[in-house]
Design a protein around this motif. Structure first.
Motif, PDB file in Angstrom:
ATOM      1  N   ARG A 150       0.835  -1.207   0.000  1.00  0.00           N
ATOM      2  CA  ARG A 150       0.000   0.000   0.000  1.00  0.00           C
ATOM      3  C   ARG A 150       0.872   1.261   0.000  1.00  0.00           C
ATOM      4  O   ARG A 150       2.089   1.206   0.201  1.00  0.00           O
ATOM      5  CB  ARG A 150      -0.926  -0.008   1.216  1.00  0.00           C
ATOM      6  CG  ARG A 150      -1.777  -1.254   1.312  1.00  0.00           C
ATOM      7  CD  ARG A 150      -2.646  -1.283   2.544  1.00  0.00           C
ATOM      8  NE  ARG A 150      -3.867  -0.485   2.384  1.00  0.00           N
ATOM      9  CZ  ARG A 150      -4.883  -0.492   3.248  1.00  0.00           C
ATOM     10  NH1 ARG A 150      -4.815  -1.264   4.341  1.00  0.00           N
ATOM     11  NH2 ARG A 150      -5.953   0.236   3.044  1.00  0.00           N
ATOM     12  N   LYS A 151       0.235   2.368  -0.184  1.00  0.00           N
ATOM     13  CA  LYS A 151       0.908   3.676  -0.211  1.00  0.00           C
ATOM     14  C   LYS A 151       1.373   4.038   1.200  1.00  0.00           C
ATOM     15  O   LYS A 151       0.562   4.113   2.127  1.00  0.00           O
ATOM     16  CB  LYS A 151      -0.044   4.732  -0.736  1.00  0.00           C
ATOM     17  CG  LYS A 151       0.530   6.140  -0.731  1.00  0.00           C
ATOM     18  CD  LYS A 151      -0.524   7.145  -1.183  1.00  0.00           C
ATOM     19  CE  LYS A 151      -0.011   8.588  -1.055  1.00  0.00           C
ATOM     20  NZ  LYS A 151      -1.049   9.565  -1.462  1.00  0.00           N
ATOM     21  N   PRO A 152       2.680   4.268   1.393  1.00  0.00           N
ATOM     22  CA  PRO A 152       3.179   4.632   2.724  1.00  0.00           C
ATOM     23  C   PRO A 152       3.115   6.147   2.939  1.00  0.00           C
ATOM     24  O   PRO A 152       2.678   6.904   2.056  1.00  0.00           O
ATOM     25  CB  PRO A 152       4.626   4.156   2.674  1.00  0.00           C
ATOM     26  CG  PRO A 152       5.021   4.417   1.240  1.00  0.00           C
ATOM     27  CD  PRO A 152       3.780   4.154   0.407  1.00  0.00           C
ATOM     28  N   LEU A 153       3.578   6.582   4.105  1.00  0.00           N
ATOM     29  CA  LEU A 153       3.746   8.009   4.339  1.00  0.00           C
ATOM     30  C   LEU A 153       4.873   8.548   3.476  1.00  0.00           C
ATOM     31  O   LEU A 153       5.700   7.790   2.955  1.00  0.00           O
ATOM     32  CB  LEU A 153       4.057   8.266   5.821  1.00  0.00           C
ATOM     33  CG  LEU A 153       2.975   7.883   6.832  1.00  0.00           C
ATOM     34  CD1 LEU A 153       3.475   8.135   8.252  1.00  0.00           C
ATOM     35  CD2 LEU A 153       1.677   8.655   6.573  1.00  0.00           C
ATOM     36  N   GLU A 154       4.920   9.842   3.338  1.00  0.00           N
ATOM     37  CA  GLU A 154       5.958  10.464   2.519  1.00  0.00           C
ATOM     38  C   GLU A 154       7.351  10.102   3.049  1.00  0.00           C
ATOM     39  O   GLU A 154       7.600  10.090   4.260  1.00  0.00           O
ATOM     40  CB  GLU A 154       5.778  11.987   2.534  1.00  0.00           C
ATOM     41  CG  GLU A 154       6.670  12.714   1.545  1.00  0.00           C
ATOM     42  CD  GLU A 154       6.374  14.210   1.502  1.00  0.00           C
ATOM     43  OE1 GLU A 154       7.120  14.937   0.821  1.00  0.00           O
ATOM     44  OE2 GLU A 154       5.392  14.646   2.148  1.00  0.00           O
ATOM     45  N   ASN A 155       8.248   9.772   2.139  1.00  0.00           N
ATOM     46  CA  ASN A 155       9.643   9.413   2.430  1.00  0.00           C
ATOM     47  C   ASN A 155       9.801   8.073   3.155  1.00  0.00           C
ATOM     48  O   ASN A 155      10.884   7.764   3.653  1.00  0.00           O
ATOM     49  CB  ASN A 155      10.338  10.519   3.254  1.00  0.00           C
ATOM     50  CG  ASN A 155      10.414  11.826   2.495  1.00  0.00           C
ATOM     51  OD1 ASN A 155      10.651  11.829   1.287  1.00  0.00           O
ATOM     52  ND2 ASN A 155      10.187  12.934   3.196  1.00  0.00           N
ATOM     53  N   ASP A 197      -0.551  -1.782  -4.709  1.00  0.00           N
ATOM     54  CA  ASP A 197      -1.869  -1.172  -4.645  1.00  0.00           C
ATOM     55  C   ASP A 197      -1.923  -0.023  -5.657  1.00  0.00           C
ATOM     56  O   ASP A 197      -0.911   0.641  -5.884  1.00  0.00           O
ATOM     57  CB  ASP A 197      -2.117  -0.655  -3.229  1.00  0.00           C
ATOM     58  CG  ASP A 197      -3.503  -0.073  -3.049  1.00  0.00           C
ATOM     59  OD1 ASP A 197      -3.640   1.155  -3.214  1.00  0.00           O
ATOM     60  OD2 ASP A 197      -4.426  -0.844  -2.739  1.00  0.00           O
ATOM     61  N   PRO A 198      -3.075   0.238  -6.285  1.00  0.00           N
ATOM     62  CA  PRO A 198      -3.148   1.335  -7.260  1.00  0.00           C
ATOM     63  C   PRO A 198      -2.653   2.672  -6.722  1.00  0.00           C
ATOM     64  O   PRO A 198      -2.032   3.451  -7.458  1.00  0.00           O
ATOM     65  CB  PRO A 198      -4.638   1.384  -7.613  1.00  0.00           C
ATOM     66  CG  PRO A 198      -5.107  -0.026  -7.422  1.00  0.00           C
ATOM     67  CD  PRO A 198      -4.324  -0.540  -6.253  1.00  0.00           C
ATOM     68  N   ALA A 199      -2.917   2.959  -5.437  1.00  0.00           N
ATOM     69  CA  ALA A 199      -2.465   4.233  -4.863  1.00  0.00           C
ATOM     70  C   ALA A 199      -0.944   4.302  -4.796  1.00  0.00           C
ATOM     71  O   ALA A 199      -0.354   5.392  -4.897  1.00  0.00           O
ATOM     72  CB  ALA A 199      -3.060   4.414  -3.470  1.00  0.00           C
ATOM     73  N   LEU A 200      -0.288   3.174  -4.628  1.00  0.00           N
ATOM     74  CA  LEU A 200       1.175   3.148  -4.611  1.00  0.00           C
ATOM     75  C   LEU A 200       1.732   3.388  -6.005  1.00  0.00           C
ATOM     76  O   LEU A 200       2.734   4.091  -6.179  1.00  0.00           O
ATOM     77  CB  LEU A 200       1.662   1.799  -4.072  1.00  0.00           C
ATOM     78  CG  LEU A 200       3.176   1.618  -4.025  1.00  0.00           C
ATOM     79  CD1 LEU A 200       3.786   2.440  -2.895  1.00  0.00           C
ATOM     80  CD2 LEU A 200       3.549   0.144  -3.848  1.00  0.00           C
ATOM     81  N   GLU A 201       1.087   2.818  -6.996  1.00  0.00           N
ATOM     82  CA  GLU A 201       1.553   2.970  -8.375  1.00  0.00           C
ATOM     83  C   GLU A 201       1.563   4.419  -8.820  1.00  0.00           C
ATOM     84  O   GLU A 201       2.378   4.822  -9.651  1.00  0.00           O
ATOM     85  CB  GLU A 201       0.673   2.150  -9.314  1.00  0.00           C
ATOM     86  CG  GLU A 201       0.882   0.651  -9.228  1.00  0.00           C
ATOM     87  CD  GLU A 201       0.103  -0.099 -10.274  1.00  0.00           C
ATOM     88  OE1 GLU A 201       0.736  -0.709 -11.162  1.00  0.00           O
ATOM     89  OE2 GLU A 201      -1.145  -0.064 -10.216  1.00  0.00           O
ATOM     90  N   GLY A 202       0.688   5.225  -8.268  1.00  0.00           N
ATOM     91  CA  GLY A 202       0.582   6.615  -8.697  1.00  0.00           C
ATOM     92  C   GLY A 202       1.556   7.564  -8.040  1.00  0.00           C
ATOM     93  O   GLY A 202       1.550   8.765  -8.348  1.00  0.00           O
ATOM     94  N   LEU A 203       2.413   7.072  -7.149  1.00  0.00           N
ATOM     95  CA  LEU A 203       3.341   7.968  -6.448  1.00  0.00           C
ATOM     96  C   LEU A 203       4.441   8.468  -7.384  1.00  0.00           C
ATOM     97  O   LEU A 203       4.995   7.724  -8.182  1.00  0.00           O
ATOM     98  CB  LEU A 203       3.991   7.239  -5.273  1.00  0.00           C
ATOM     99  CG  LEU A 203       3.138   7.007  -4.025  1.00  0.00           C
ATOM    100  CD1 LEU A 203       3.966   6.324  -2.948  1.00  0.00           C
ATOM    101  CD2 LEU A 203       2.565   8.309  -3.490  1.00  0.00           C
TER     102      LEU A 203
END
Length: 598
Positions: free
Chosen positions: A444-449, A478-484
């Motif tokens: 999943r999408k983690p916090l920044e850095n 996760d799709p949200a991770l791919e968009g980082l």
């Protein structure tokens, strides 16, 4: 037969007789004669006398074994030879007056370890009372210690109790069980020490000191049983091995007991056709509205298959299936329909061990079609959805969702099939012997850095059984991770403890995983002592060309080594997973090169 062959056979008999001291602290042999002959059947063919080369009679064999025991047990140095903490081992046996009786040595080592653990529980409560009143984290750490140290004593006790019904035909199973339970005892003691991280004062160091001796004794016991297990594979005694193998084949042909048959039926049947023991439903259509109320109705010391059917709904409660409440089955209506959720987390003051939404401590637990969730979010740091501190547990078609520290594979043997586990940092962690087949690990999408690590295995001792095995799994974003943008760094794992062990084999690794594959924990810590391996993986992230060059990383392992981490071998899954009816592959799987589970 020549004299050389005679000597080999005699040496083999001596080695088997040495079980009496190899297993002293491991608590698993109450008397050696039963190892070499059955009172009803007479002597086992092939065990010969040292002088005449003939078959020993039960009486003469008994005399020979007693003589070997006596010789072996005269020196505590000999008894303690396989251990890492030889001084502790020798001191624990120094006061035994009946040195010729292996039972007394077993009892002495066992009693010393248990007394020291109970002493740590009592003294810590007294020493830390004032500090606990001032610092809630110390109070929480003490609560964790009380729980896990009592469980550690239970593990030592069941090792000792195993001797009461010792049987030759089950010698390998006994050795495997004891290795698992002693590994669990070590993990539990370390969990107590870990609970004091980030607390005030010197409480952590004090607890570490209190647990030093019991930790070393447990480690010594594990070293002995490991040494013995190695002997089982290397010592060749023709008559003994022939008789043993013959009996094992007969045993394997037996029908499973009623509980296993019932479990098979319920796991292969349509859930609607199953008659559960208890039904839980939020709408009032069952006997209970909460899972905890249902568990309170389970007989204490339960040891039969007990099915709790949990109807669709979101259950906001913290659930513990306690120690000795064994063979509980949670049956849901689908992992997105039946969900258990909570939000305890480290940032708000709860220790990692205590944050679990669901904690499984009863052996033989099984879950099917259930969702486990910790909804605290990435900003709350450690927040466990599911903690498994139970032996021979199975999870089929379950979702386990959180961010940091999602699934705590804490201790003992565990099997996951067709499950989805989501998270960010170290989201599969712990020291159980855990095998995942056909599972999805969704990052999943983690916090920044922040970087993401799928695993953080925590094997503390080199003899422990713990490890994480991903077989024919898919590691996906996760799709949200791919968009980082920029993308987050993602790794297969990092070493939480010194002897961290993880195997990724026959799995699909997507291209978002960093080329180096694995991340350090802290500088050079554990890079030489860890054991990480990849075998026959596929996908754009599976190339090992750019992987780390640590001493502990195994870029190319053989098929024979990979086979050792298949569930039939690694967790003896044919004995307890196969009868359950859960989809299961004992060995290497048939995998198509294009296959993934996106």
């Amino acid at each position: 037969m020549g004299s050389g062959e005679k000597n080999i056979r005699v040496a083999g008999a001596v080695a088997v007789a040495g079980v009496a001291y190899i297993l002293m602290v491991a608590c698993c042999v109450s008397g050696l004669p039963g190892l070499l002959f059955n009172d009803d059947e007479g002597p086992i063919d092939g065990v010969v006398s040292g002088s005449g080369g003939g078959i020993l009679s039960p009486r003469n064999l008994d005399d020979r074994i007693n003589g070997l025991i006596s010789a072996a047990t005269k020196s505590t140095k000999t008894i303690c030879a396989p251990t890492d903490y030889k001084e502790t081992c020798e001191r624990s046996l120094a006061g035994v007056t009946n040195i010729h009786d292996p039972r007394e040595l077993i009892k002495a080592a066992f009693t010393t370890a248990v007394e020291n653990i109970n002493n740590a529980i009592t003294k810590s409560s007294e020493l830390f009372k004032e500090d606990a009143d001032k610092d809630p984290r110390i109070s929480g750490a003490l609560d964790t210690c009380k729980a896990v140290l009592h469980h550690s004593v239970d593990d030592l006790t069941r090792c000792f109790d195993k001797a009461e019904d010792f049987q030759l035909t089950k010698i390998k199973d006994y050795a495997n069980d004891i290795r698992v339970w002693l590994s669990g005892a070590i993990t539990l003691q370390q969990t107590c020490i870990d609970a004091f991280q980030n607390t005030t004062g010197n409480t952590g160091e004090t607890m570490k000191h209190l647990l030093k001796i019991p930790g070393e004794l447990t480690s010594d016991g594990l070293a002995m049983i490991t040494h013995f297990t190695d002997l089982l594979h290397t010592v060749k005694i023709p008559g003994l091995h022939h008789g043993l193998n013959h009996r094992l084949l007969e045993a394997e042909g037996e029908f499973p007991h009623d509980g296993a048959c019932a479990t098979r039926r319920l796991l292969t049947a349509d859930p609607a056709s199953i008659k559960p023991d208890i039904v839980v439903a939020k709408d009032g259509s069952g006997q209970y509205k909460t899972i905890n109320d249902a568990l309170s109705a389970v007989p204490t010391q339960n040891n039969r298959t007990f099915v709790i059917f949990i109807k669709a709904g979101v259950y906001n409660e913290y659930v513990v299936v306690p120690r000795n409440m064994n063979k509980i089955v949670f049956l849901g209506e689908g992992p997105t329909k039946t969900r258990i959720t909570g939000n305890k987390n480290y940032k708000d003051g709860t220790g990692t061990y205590q944050t679990a939404t669901v904690a499984i401590e009863g052996d033989g637990f099984m879950a099917r079609d259930i969702g486990f969730e910790n909804s605290a979010g990435p900003e709350k740091h450690q927040a466990v959805a599911l903690r498994v501190t139970a032996d021979m547990t199975m999870f089929y078609n379950c979702h386990i969702d959180a961010y940091q520290d999602t699934l705590y594979t804490h201790a003992y043997r565990q099997y996951y099939r067709d499950c989805t586990i989501t998270g960010t940092i170290d989201f599969i962690f712990g020291d159980g012997a855990a095998v995942f087949q056909n599972c999805k690990m969704v990052v999943r999408k983690p916090l920044e850095n922040q970087a993401c690590m799928v695993t953080a295995q925590g094997r503390i001792e080199h003899n422990e059984v713990g490890g994480i095995v991903l077989q024919n799994c898919s590691i996906l974003p996760d799709p949200a991770l791919e968009g980082l943008n920029p993308p987050a760094k993602v790794y297969l794992g990092r070493p939480w403890k010194e002897f961290s062990r993880t195997v990724v084999m026959q799995s699909y690794i997507d291209g978002f995983v960093a080329p180096e594959g694995w991340a350090p924990w802290d500088g050079e810590f554990a890079l030489d002592t860890l054991w990480y391996a990849e075998y026959e993986n596929r996908g754009p992230g599976a190339s090992t060309v750019g992987r780390v060059n640590w001493k502990g990383y195994k870029k190319d392992i053989s098929a024979e080594i990979a086979q050792q981490f298949t569930p039939g071998v690694y967790v003896e899954g044919d004995e307890w997973i196969k009868p359950s009816g859960i989809p299961y592959e004992s060995g290497m799987m048939q995998v198509c090169a294009w296959q993934n589970y996106n």
